[in-house]
Scaffold this motif. Sequence first.
Motif, mmCIF file in Angstrom:
data_model
loop_
_atom_site.group_PDB
_atom_site.id
_atom_site.type_symbol
_atom_site.label_atom_id
_atom_site.label_comp_id
_atom_site.label_asym_id
_atom_site.label_seq_id
_atom_site.Cartn_x
_atom_site.Cartn_y
_atom_site.Cartn_z
ATOM 1 N N ASP A 93 0.836 -1.207 0.000
ATOM 2 C CA ASP A 93 0.000 0.000 0.000
ATOM 3 C C ASP A 93 0.871 1.257 0.000
ATOM 4 N N ALA A 94 1.968 1.185 0.746
ATOM 5 C CA ALA A 94 2.888 2.328 0.771
ATOM 6 C C ALA A 94 3.505 2.535 -0.606
ATOM 7 N N LEU A 95 3.807 1.437 -1.230
ATOM 8 C CA LEU A 95 4.410 1.495 -2.558
ATOM 9 C C LEU A 95 3.451 2.134 -3.553
ATOM 10 N N GLU A 96 2.213 1.670 -3.522
ATOM 11 C CA GLU A 96 1.210 2.183 -4.469
ATOM 12 C C GLU A 96 1.018 3.686 -4.285
ATOM 13 N N ILE A 126 12.844 -11.434 2.019
ATOM 14 C CA ILE A 126 11.490 -11.192 1.521
ATOM 15 C C ILE A 126 10.920 -12.535 1.088
ATOM 16 N N PRO A 127 9.765 -12.944 1.638
ATOM 17 C CA PRO A 127 9.229 -14.257 1.280
ATOM 18 C C PRO A 127 8.694 -14.277 -0.154
ATOM 19 N N MET A 128 8.512 -15.474 -0.644
ATOM 20 C CA MET A 128 8.108 -15.662 -2.025
ATOM 21 C C MET A 128 6.841 -14.883 -2.376
ATOM 22 N N THR A 129 5.875 -14.880 -1.453
ATOM 23 C CA THR A 129 4.616 -14.205 -1.736
ATOM 24 C C THR A 129 4.811 -12.715 -1.990
ATOM 25 N N ARG A 130 5.597 -12.062 -1.127
ATOM 26 C CA ARG A 130 5.825 -10.625 -1.312
ATOM 27 C C ARG A 130 6.641 -10.362 -2.574
ATOM 28 N N ARG A 131 7.570 -11.284 -2.843
ATOM 29 C CA ARG A 131 8.341 -11.130 -4.087
ATOM 30 C C ARG A 131 7.409 -11.103 -5.285
ATOM 31 N N ALA A 132 6.473 -12.055 -5.277
ATOM 32 C CA ALA A 132 5.539 -12.133 -6.405
ATOM 33 C C ALA A 132 4.675 -10.875 -6.480
ATOM 34 N N GLU A 133 4.247 -10.377 -5.319
ATOM 35 C CA GLU A 133 3.430 -9.154 -5.310
ATOM 36 C C GLU A 133 4.197 -7.958 -5.877
ATOM 37 N N LEU A 134 5.456 -7.874 -5.507
ATOM 38 C CA LEU A 134 6.265 -6.759 -6.005
ATOM 39 C C LEU A 134 6.449 -6.858 -7.522
ATOM 40 N N ALA A 136 5.256 -4.220 -10.359
ATOM 41 C CA ALA A 136 6.163 -3.624 -11.341
ATOM 42 C C ALA A 136 5.644 -3.831 -12.760
ATOM 43 N N ALA A 137 5.113 -5.035 -13.025
ATOM 44 C CA ALA A 137 4.612 -5.327 -14.374
ATOM 45 C C ALA A 137 3.420 -4.429 -14.683
ATOM 46 N N ARG A 138 2.548 -4.284 -13.682
ATOM 47 C CA ARG A 138 1.339 -3.484 -13.871
ATOM 48 C C ARG A 138 1.674 -2.013 -14.101
ATOM 49 N N ALA A 186 15.760 -16.000 -7.064
ATOM 50 C CA ALA A 186 15.885 -14.561 -7.288
ATOM 51 C C ALA A 186 14.583 -14.020 -7.868
ATOM 52 N N MET A 187 14.268 -12.758 -7.557
ATOM 53 C CA MET A 187 13.063 -12.143 -8.106
ATOM 54 C C MET A 187 13.130 -12.100 -9.626
ATOM 55 N N GLN A 188 14.335 -11.957 -10.154
ATOM 56 C CA GLN A 188 14.487 -11.910 -11.604
ATOM 57 C C GLN A 188 13.941 -13.169 -12.258
ATOM 58 N N SER A 189 13.953 -14.271 -11.506
ATOM 59 C CA SER A 189 13.537 -15.555 -12.088
ATOM 60 C C SER A 189 12.030 -15.753 -12.068
ATOM 61 N N ILE A 190 11.317 -14.813 -11.416
ATOM 62 C CA ILE A 190 9.867 -14.941 -11.325
ATOM 63 C C ILE A 190 9.234 -14.135 -12.459
ATOM 64 N N GLY A 191 8.341 -14.700 -13.169
ATOM 65 C CA GLY A 191 7.676 -13.965 -14.255
ATOM 66 C C GLY A 191 8.600 -13.744 -15.434
#
Lengths: 460, 460
Positions: free
Chosen positions: A228-231, A252-260, A264-266, A289-294
């Motif tokens: 929410d702070a980010l948005e 940072i857990p996997m769930t938050r990584r995916a949310e971030l 970013a994509a959005r 790594a976050m780079q590997s997600i999506g």
Amino acid sequence: MLLDYLNLDETAAEPLYQQLYRFFCSAITHGQITAGEHLPSIRRLAEDLNVSRTTVETAYQQLCVEGYLESRPQRGYYALALPLTPQKSSAVQRVSPAASAPKLRYRFSTDSIDRRAFRVELWQKYIREALSHQEIITAYGDHQGEPELRSALAEYSHSVRGVTASPERIVVGAGTQPLLFMLSGMLRRNDRMIGMESPGFVQAEQVFADCGLEICRLPGDESGIRLDALESSGVRIIYVNPTNRLGSGSPIPMTRRAELIEWAARRGAMILEDDYNGELRYSARPIPAMQSIGSGDNVVYLGTFSKVLLPSVRMGYLVLPPSLASVYQERSAAYNQTASRVEQLALARMIREGELEKQLRRLRKLYAAKGELLLCCLQKEFGSAIQITMQETALRVVVSPGIPADSAQLCALAAGQNVQVLPFGENELPGRVLLGFSGIAQEDIPEAVHRLSLAWKTKI
Amino acid sequence: MLLDYLNLDETAAEPLYQQLYRFFCSAITHGQITAGEHLPSIRRLAEDLNVSRTTVETAYQQLCVEGYLESRPQRGYYALALPLTPQKSSAVQRVSPAASAPKLRYRFSTDSIDRRAFRVELWQKYIREALSHQEIITAYGDHQGEPELRSALAEYSHSVRGVTASPERIVVGAGTQPLLFMLSGMLRRNDRMIGMESPGFVQAEQVFADCGLEICRLPGDESGIRLDALESSGVRIIYVNPTNRLGSGSPIPMTRRAELIEWAARRGAMILEDDYNGELRYSARPIPAMQSIGSGDNVVYLGTFSKVLLPSVRMGYLVLPPSLASVYQERSAAYNQTASRVEQLALARMIREGELEKQLRRLRKLYAAKGELLLCCLQKEFGSAIQITMQETALRVVVSPGIPADSAQLCALAAGQNVQVLPFGENELPGRVLLGFSGIAQEDIPEAVHRLSLAWKTKI
């Protein structure tokens, strides 16, 4: 004269320069050599002791670096006054190495490595090999980094961290900062604001500030930057240290990584993922790594070899997403390579031959054992009085012995028992300190913890 | 025999093994070597060509991997039958950008060195020496640069350029750019505008732009930035390249240097003196560095080893004036050192033993001879038709053969004779080109100039 008491033992396992270094350390610490005293010249001492000048020079240099001596140009070496209390370490992060204070015997520092865990002779071999090619050392290298290293890194980062990279999207540099400078220059075309958690990695912040990026501190929770702070912040670039967060130390857990990533994509935003120590998780499989997600299109991955390669080697690499890779290609001629060509080729060889991954496996095993031993000793000495938080990939624990002393006082008490610990947090009561266990020898841990209990129990 | 046509160019940026590889590729593709033909053994070819066996082996291996050769155990290397269309190299990304354009035989380039002028074995020795100290490679170095290198640089820069520096005011880095990044970060606190001549050094401009400094182009005359333009511009930081100006190539004379220093002192301004090649003047004594004139309080001196050390070594240093030295000290923990520790120590040793100054003297002598030979050949081949300007420290001459062709056409005509020259100036008539003589072998100069006359005379 004092030097008459100096007996160097040529048959000892300890190198001569080290013996010489210890002798002067002790003489200065105990006041046998006083502040301002002029030391014999390198040449004279070498002759008197019948050792090589290099031996004396190396000892003197080490003493200079550690704040026992100073070298005055054209005049020689002089003893320095020692501070009565050990100097405070100001930076919790990847602390200034040449920390000027005299070294304590047991050091829970975060800036050192366990020398015996490294196959130093292997690195020496690779360097000698690269060095022996005349055509390598007499020519400029590739601006972007040696092609062999980039292709080795593409495979290594995939194998170790799941990163998807082709060699054309990899840019090599002499560590984190030169790469972040270049990157900030590319990013600031579109955006002047960068979001990061607080506290952030000071050496990254310095680069952003130098490049005129405005740093927006985003509130975080246990899992990292809050969505929410980010948005609501409006930032479109964030810098994260997903595995080695400075505040809590927890990844940072996997769930938050995916949310971030989804954010970013959005938003068409960019995430700078500084994967410092990301490969060092040992109790469980490393979080990818976050780079590997999506798609990876919204992530710049920054890899280093902090604790896995030798500290004297300055090397890091960026994996750019396609959009930034094309910006880089346009201006690549305007950036020189900063990393040593010989060291790049040595590293490429080390990766190709599988030795870097072997080294990583050795270190994971070693750090697992050391961390466990440290926890075990702390519990044994302190019982339930102590609060302990393990920060695994950071290779350190946060400790609060629960006594009425703040962080600085805890450090000073420990130093009184010849143990270095690092301050952590504000000047609150009861205070907390950091114990890094990357550098301390495994067999020293029990004695060091025992000394901590002596230091701190007097106050309990 | 075919191999008689094989000329390896030791001075080329392209590695020898790569040249060898290209030669065989081409010979096999064009049928000069036919399928089944037995190639010379590694040992024999290495001896014939007077190169190392590793060079030949590397080339052969690459050829095997790519299907040009096969290795038969105990028998040697044989050419393979090629499919009708020549195979494309699959490893496009492994090819360095430098190699993408076919290399010409005679290269008046500005980015290469004369390999034979370097005592490569000496550098190898110093590196091996530094590398042999375990305690050096297993520990972080000093953020500011190794103390012994800084003190060696203090003496060297004084001896060679008259620079006044104490080791505490010297900051070492991996070449010009990382140092300029840090410096820009310090300067932009007070000022966001930086003045420079046009054209300026592109890699400096890139850094200033990345750091959000606004570049103000100041008109110059023969002697450098014009004082009236400087006064009216309002800038308080200027970047100059006093010895190696990109436009005219002529150095800023002593009078203008003094005027600029006087301006800076009066205005409390700062001059960034990039002394690139400043030590390389050979026909007369080098003009002293601007830092050595007056108090030095308004000058940041930037020293590199561009053409004096091996190109594979990334190393430079700043000499900060006292005001900036204190700013640096405050934030020094926030900057990591970028230069290789081992290479820093090797260089320190090379300076201490007087070998860098010896190298410099050797190069001055060599370049003086090469420059003179080049002028002499140009005059002999072209007579009075040609206009020549010697840019001494830049190690190049600007040439206008006075024919109806612009710069690009002159380059293309030269390439037709297998000679590389560099474009210079706008597309005006008659065009001018640059001939760099740092890299080309002395004995190649007469033939190369002769070929230029063939190339250009056809048009005259």
